[in-house]
Design a protein around this motif. Structure first.
Motif, PDB file in Angstrom:
ATOM      1  N   UNK A 110     -11.215  -7.858  10.941  1.00  0.00           N
ATOM      2  CA  UNK A 110     -10.651  -8.019   9.594  1.00  0.00           C
ATOM      3  C   UNK A 110     -10.107  -6.688   9.063  1.00  0.00           C
ATOM      4  N   UNK A 111     -10.843  -5.615   9.292  1.00  0.00           N
ATOM      5  CA  UNK A 111     -10.399  -4.291   8.842  1.00  0.00           C
ATOM      6  C   UNK A 111      -9.133  -3.874   9.586  1.00  0.00           C
ATOM      7  N   UNK A 112      -9.096  -4.115  10.907  1.00  0.00           N
ATOM      8  CA  UNK A 112      -7.933  -3.733  11.705  1.00  0.00           C
ATOM      9  C   UNK A 112      -6.696  -4.546  11.332  1.00  0.00           C
ATOM     10  N   UNK A 113      -6.875  -5.837  11.061  1.00  0.00           N
ATOM     11  CA  UNK A 113      -5.742  -6.678  10.657  1.00  0.00           C
ATOM     12  C   UNK A 113      -5.165  -6.197   9.336  1.00  0.00           C
ATOM     13  N   UNK A 114      -6.036  -5.881   8.388  1.00  0.00           N
ATOM     14  CA  UNK A 114      -5.573  -5.352   7.114  1.00  0.00           C
ATOM     15  C   UNK A 114      -4.760  -4.081   7.320  1.00  0.00           C
ATOM     16  N   UNK A 115      -5.277  -3.163   8.123  1.00  0.00           N
ATOM     17  CA  UNK A 115      -4.575  -1.894   8.310  1.00  0.00           C
ATOM     18  C   UNK A 115      -3.265  -2.093   9.064  1.00  0.00           C
ATOM     19  N   UNK A 116      -3.235  -3.033  10.011  1.00  0.00           N
ATOM     20  CA  UNK A 116      -1.996  -3.297  10.744  1.00  0.00           C
ATOM     21  C   UNK A 116      -0.896  -3.774   9.806  1.00  0.00           C
ATOM     22  N   UNK A 117      -1.247  -4.575   8.822  1.00  0.00           N
ATOM     23  CA  UNK A 117      -0.257  -5.030   7.842  1.00  0.00           C
ATOM     24  C   UNK A 117       0.231  -3.860   6.997  1.00  0.00           C
ATOM     25  N   UNK A 118      -0.690  -2.959   6.617  1.00  0.00           N
ATOM     26  CA  UNK A 118      -0.294  -1.772   5.855  1.00  0.00           C
ATOM     27  C   UNK A 118       0.716  -0.945   6.638  1.00  0.00           C
ATOM     28  N   UNK A 119       0.449  -0.736   7.932  1.00  0.00           N
ATOM     29  CA  UNK A 119       1.373   0.029   8.774  1.00  0.00           C
ATOM     30  C   UNK A 119       2.730  -0.662   8.838  1.00  0.00           C
ATOM     31  N   UNK A 120       2.716  -1.987   8.952  1.00  0.00           N
ATOM     32  CA  UNK A 120       3.967  -2.738   9.102  1.00  0.00           C
ATOM     33  C   UNK A 120       4.855  -2.651   7.870  1.00  0.00           C
ATOM     34  N   UNK A 121       4.267  -2.578   6.683  1.00  0.00           N
ATOM     35  CA  UNK A 121       5.071  -2.580   5.461  1.00  0.00           C
ATOM     36  C   UNK A 121       5.428  -1.170   4.990  1.00  0.00           C
ATOM     37  N   UNK A 122       4.841  -0.148   5.590  1.00  0.00           N
ATOM     38  CA  UNK A 122       5.062   1.224   5.117  1.00  0.00           C
ATOM     39  C   UNK A 122       6.528   1.639   5.212  1.00  0.00           C
ATOM     40  N   UNK A 123       7.147   1.426   6.351  1.00  0.00           N
ATOM     41  CA  UNK A 123       8.533   1.874   6.527  1.00  0.00           C
ATOM     42  C   UNK A 123       9.509   1.115   5.631  1.00  0.00           C
ATOM     43  N   UNK A 137      -2.780  -2.840  -3.495  1.00  0.00           N
ATOM     44  CA  UNK A 137      -3.324  -1.527  -3.844  1.00  0.00           C
ATOM     45  C   UNK A 137      -2.724  -0.424  -2.970  1.00  0.00           C
ATOM     46  N   UNK A 138      -2.541  -0.703  -1.676  1.00  0.00           N
ATOM     47  CA  UNK A 138      -2.118   0.318  -0.724  1.00  0.00           C
ATOM     48  C   UNK A 138      -0.610   0.409  -0.518  1.00  0.00           C
ATOM     49  N   UNK A 139       0.141  -0.662  -0.795  1.00  0.00           N
ATOM     50  CA  UNK A 139       1.508  -0.742  -0.278  1.00  0.00           C
ATOM     51  C   UNK A 139       2.417   0.365  -0.808  1.00  0.00           C
ATOM     52  N   UNK A 140       2.385   0.664  -2.092  1.00  0.00           N
ATOM     53  CA  UNK A 140       3.287   1.685  -2.634  1.00  0.00           C
ATOM     54  C   UNK A 140       2.853   3.090  -2.241  1.00  0.00           C
ATOM     55  N   UNK A 141       1.552   3.345  -2.225  1.00  0.00           N
ATOM     56  CA  UNK A 141       1.065   4.650  -1.798  1.00  0.00           C
ATOM     57  C   UNK A 141       1.430   4.940  -0.356  1.00  0.00           C
ATOM     58  N   UNK A 155      -4.089   7.558   0.549  1.00  0.00           N
ATOM     59  CA  UNK A 155      -3.075   6.645   0.014  1.00  0.00           C
ATOM     60  C   UNK A 155      -3.017   6.745  -1.502  1.00  0.00           C
ATOM     61  N   UNK A 156      -4.151   6.680  -2.145  1.00  0.00           N
ATOM     62  CA  UNK A 156      -4.221   7.020  -3.561  1.00  0.00           C
ATOM     63  C   UNK A 156      -3.558   6.026  -4.480  1.00  0.00           C
ATOM     64  N   UNK A 157      -3.595   6.346  -5.769  1.00  0.00           N
ATOM     65  CA  UNK A 157      -2.926   5.513  -6.746  1.00  0.00           C
ATOM     66  C   UNK A 157      -1.428   5.660  -6.620  1.00  0.00           C
ATOM     67  N   UNK A 158      -0.700   4.843  -7.370  1.00  0.00           N
ATOM     68  CA  UNK A 158       0.760   4.873  -7.277  1.00  0.00           C
ATOM     69  C   UNK A 158       1.261   6.267  -7.652  1.00  0.00           C
ATOM     70  N   UNK A 159       1.746   6.980  -6.670  1.00  0.00           N
ATOM     71  CA  UNK A 159       2.224   8.340  -6.893  1.00  0.00           C
ATOM     72  C   UNK A 159       1.131   9.374  -6.779  1.00  0.00           C
ATOM     73  N   UNK A 160      -0.017   9.105  -7.394  1.00  0.00           N
ATOM     74  CA  UNK A 160      -1.083  10.103  -7.441  1.00  0.00           C
ATOM     75  C   UNK A 160      -1.593  10.457  -6.054  1.00  0.00           C
ATOM     76  N   UNK A 161      -1.657   9.483  -5.157  1.00  0.00           N
ATOM     77  CA  UNK A 161      -2.142   9.764  -3.819  1.00  0.00           C
ATOM     78  C   UNK A 161      -1.257  10.739  -3.084  1.00  0.00           C
ATOM     79  N   UNK A 162       0.060  10.543  -3.180  1.00  0.00           N
ATOM     80  CA  UNK A 162       0.969  11.431  -2.457  1.00  0.00           C
ATOM     81  C   UNK A 162       0.998  12.818  -3.066  1.00  0.00           C
ATOM     82  N   UNK A 163       1.146  12.910  -4.394  1.00  0.00           N
ATOM     83  CA  UNK A 163       1.227  14.270  -4.931  1.00  0.00           C
ATOM     84  C   UNK A 163      -0.110  14.996  -4.814  1.00  0.00           C
ATOM     85  N   UNK A 164      -1.218  14.276  -4.800  1.00  0.00           N
ATOM     86  CA  UNK A 164      -2.508  14.928  -4.560  1.00  0.00           C
ATOM     87  C   UNK A 164      -2.598  15.432  -3.124  1.00  0.00           C
ATOM     88  N   UNK A 165      -2.166  14.599  -2.169  1.00  0.00           N
ATOM     89  CA  UNK A 165      -2.222  15.009  -0.767  1.00  0.00           C
ATOM     90  C   UNK A 165      -1.259  16.160  -0.486  1.00  0.00           C
TER      91      UNK A 165
END
Length: 595
Positions: A8-21, A272-276, A393-403
């Motif tokens: 279940x965890x791997x399937x969730x992460x695979x979808x995150x990877x697929x939508x990132x680009x 939660x993860x898609x925009x980050x 990944x963080x909040x919308x925007x906050x994750x990236x500028x924090x990283x």
């Protein structure tokens, strides 16, 4: 841990990877002013907003003007939300008559300190709630104040991340974009379309969306049950997509109205993860090297897996004291079935720990299980996630500028080790950038630790008021290490603009409402302003050509360095207080001590 849980965890992460680009590519085109497939549908609305608001979308701002726009926008948002809350008793769409003499028994009064805390919370995208929304806020307040802020505070966070990306991508310029145009485009082309589609799906799954008052039903036992109604599905969409997290019900996403099926549970986590995640690809595309974006994504992913697997292992192992026969001396044998206390049985341990990790990796704060009921190490994971400034990944925007701020620190450390001026994506990292990065990291930790220390020892913070025999009213449901964890989590959640609660802390008091409000302001603006200062400084610099002595920042070595920087900074800062909280509680549990 079970095989199905890991799958279940791997399937969730695979979808995150697929939508990132695709998400990142769309965001890049949008914020670069290019035409997207939504412009034929929504372009007229963008132009209308500019015309009515007097915005000139092509007028660029320096980092000082950009920061001034963020602050003025936030001040107006705070005042608007505060006034709506204080006046909700005079406004329509208030079937429960909250803030009026006709309010039902058990309703929470909207006091000035609670209104201040809530207005700051939603303006800063924290969405901490010292109340239960269904017994405190009218429909008008929910829709016109809180839901609107869910959109606008999220858009403001993304705008800051976009401005920082421009700082890395641009050369010898003084400007980093236009805040008002960035917020408008983000709201119209990203947040609204996704929320419309997801709201329709949520309603199809059984989430409510109406303006009716509560319904009283007769149960099979012969008692009466009050079933709340309201405009839920539309608020849930932006609550997740904007990583806001404020719950319509006190049970949040464990409530069947907020999270009725496994499909809604999965979609909520993806929102939660898609925009980050998409912003990492946008960063790589903007600096003309997508490997830079994937390197940041890889660092976030490694930290995500470390957290979720530790949390899942700890909760599946459970409490060593509990056996099938009840409580016995069974140390080290594990708890049959794992620790299900505080978890929704529809989702189980795997989905509960995944949700807890995702919501604290991002600055969301929505929950489908009670973090207070996790094992000490299981509860340590969401707590430490927040304390890393939610760079995963963080909040919308906050994750990236924090990283990216941590990346500045990482390349500075790398530069010291190799003995040359540090560089990142072709820009020299000098004294100003490092100082701004350190201010951002230290400000949040200082706020968390100082306010936690004060609240742990001050009588009015621990006990409300005192008499000759001690505290007459207690704000903590637990003493000792677990009580410290409850206080520490609250201030970590505030400064991290997360909004989730460990539970067990009655925070609706003047002390907590005011100090948590200050905590949220520090966590929001003492990260945003340094980030924009870094953006302005970098945008004015020339691009430095890569040489044989340049530290590569798009490969495995830099990913490891970045992960190490995040962990070491977090560990050195918070390890002492974590040792007094969840870590010591873990060892106490193995010696028969429970809270």
């Amino acid at each position: 841990m079970t095989l199905i849980g890991i799958v279940q965890i791997l399937v969730f992460f695979a979808i995150v990877v697929a939508i990132t680009k695709p998400v990142g590519s769309f965001m890049y085109r949008l914020f670069e002013g290019q035409r997207t497939f939504l412009h034929p549908v929504l372009g007229w609305l963008e132009r209308l907003v500019y015309r009515v608001s007097g915005i000139r979308g092509d007028e660029e701002q320096t980092w000082v003007r950009y920061a001034g726009s963020v602050i003025s926008f936030s001040i107006f948002s705070f005042l608007f939300v505060y006034l709506i809350q204080r006046l909700q008793g005079f406004l329509p769409l208030n079937p429960m008559h909250f803030s009026t003499p006709q309010a039902p028994a058990g309703a929470t009064p909207m006091t000035p300190d609670l209104a201040f805390n809530t207005a700051v919370s939603f303006m800063t995208n924290t969405n901490w709630q010292s109340y239960s929304a269904d017994t405190t806020l009218s429909y008008a307040t929910q829709m016109t104040a809180l839901a609107v802020q869910n959109f606008l505070s999220a858009a403001a966070g993304i705008a800051v991340a976009v401005a920082l990306i421009r700082g890395f991508a641009r050369r010898t310029t003084k400007t980093i974009g236009n805040f008002w145009a960035d917020v408008t485009r983000c709201t119209l082309y990203i947040l609204l379309p996704i929320c419309v589609l997801t709201t329709i799906f949520f309603v199809s799954q059984g989430e409510i969306q109406n303006l009716k008052g509560p319904v009283t039903a007769q149960t099979l036992e012969g008692t009466q049950q009050v079933i709340e109604q309201g405009p839920l599905a539309s608020q849930l969409s932006i609550k997740m997509l904007g990583t806001n997290g404020g719950g319509y019900f006190n049970a949040n996403s464990s409530h069947p109205y907020e999270n009725p099926t496994p499909a809604t549970n999965l979609l909520e986590m993806l929102l939660i993860f898609c925009l980050g995640a998409g912003l990492t690809y946008m960063f790589g595309k903007a600096v003309k090297d997508t490997r830079q974006g994937w390197a940041v994504f890889a660092a976030m992913s490694a930290l995500f897996f470390a957290g979720v697997l530790v949390c899942y292992w700890a909760e599946q192992k459970g409490n060593p004291i509990v056996t099938q026969m009840g409580v016995a001396q069974a140390y080290g044998k594990g708890q049959p079935g794992g620790n299900m206390e505080g978890k929704e049985v529809r989702f189980g341990i795997a989905q509960s720990t995944l949700f807890a990790t995702v919501t604290t990796d991002a600055s969301c704060g929505a929950i489908n299980g009670w973090h207070d009921s996790f094992t000490p190490l299981g509860g340590l994971v969401p707590l430490f996630n927040i304390q890393t400034d939610e760079v995963i990944f963080g909040g919308v925007g906050a994750g990236l500028y924090s990283m990216l701020i941590y990346a500045v620190i990482a390349v500075f450390i790398g530069g010291l080790m190799v003995g040359r001026t540090p560089e990142y994506v072709g820009k020299k990292i000098e004294g100003k950038e490092v100082k701004m990065a350190i201010i951002a990291v230290l400000a949040t930790s200082l706020s968390i630790l100082v306010l936690t220390a004060l609240s742990s020892v001050a009588p009015f913070a621990k006990g409300g008021y005192w008499n000759s025999t001690g505290p007459a009213v207690t704000n903590l449901s637990n003493n000792g290490a677990h009580g410290l964890s409850e206080i520490l989590y609250a201030y970590s959640s505030g400064a991290g603009n997360n909004g989730s609660a460990f539970g067990g802390l009655s925070a609706n008091t003047p002390w907590y409402n005011l100090t948590l409000g200050i905590d949220m302001l520090i966590g929001r603006f003492l990260f945003i302003i340094p980030a924009l200062a870094i953006a302005g400084s970098l945008a004015s610099k020339k691009l430095i050509p890569v040489t044989s002595g340049t530290l590569p920042t798009n490969g495995t070595l830099f990913v490891v360095l970045l992960i190490g920087t995040v962990i070491i900074v977090g560990a050195l800062t918070y390890f002492p207080v974590l040792s007094l909280g969840p870590i010591v509680e873990h060892f106490q549990m193995f010696n028969g001590k429970l809270f």
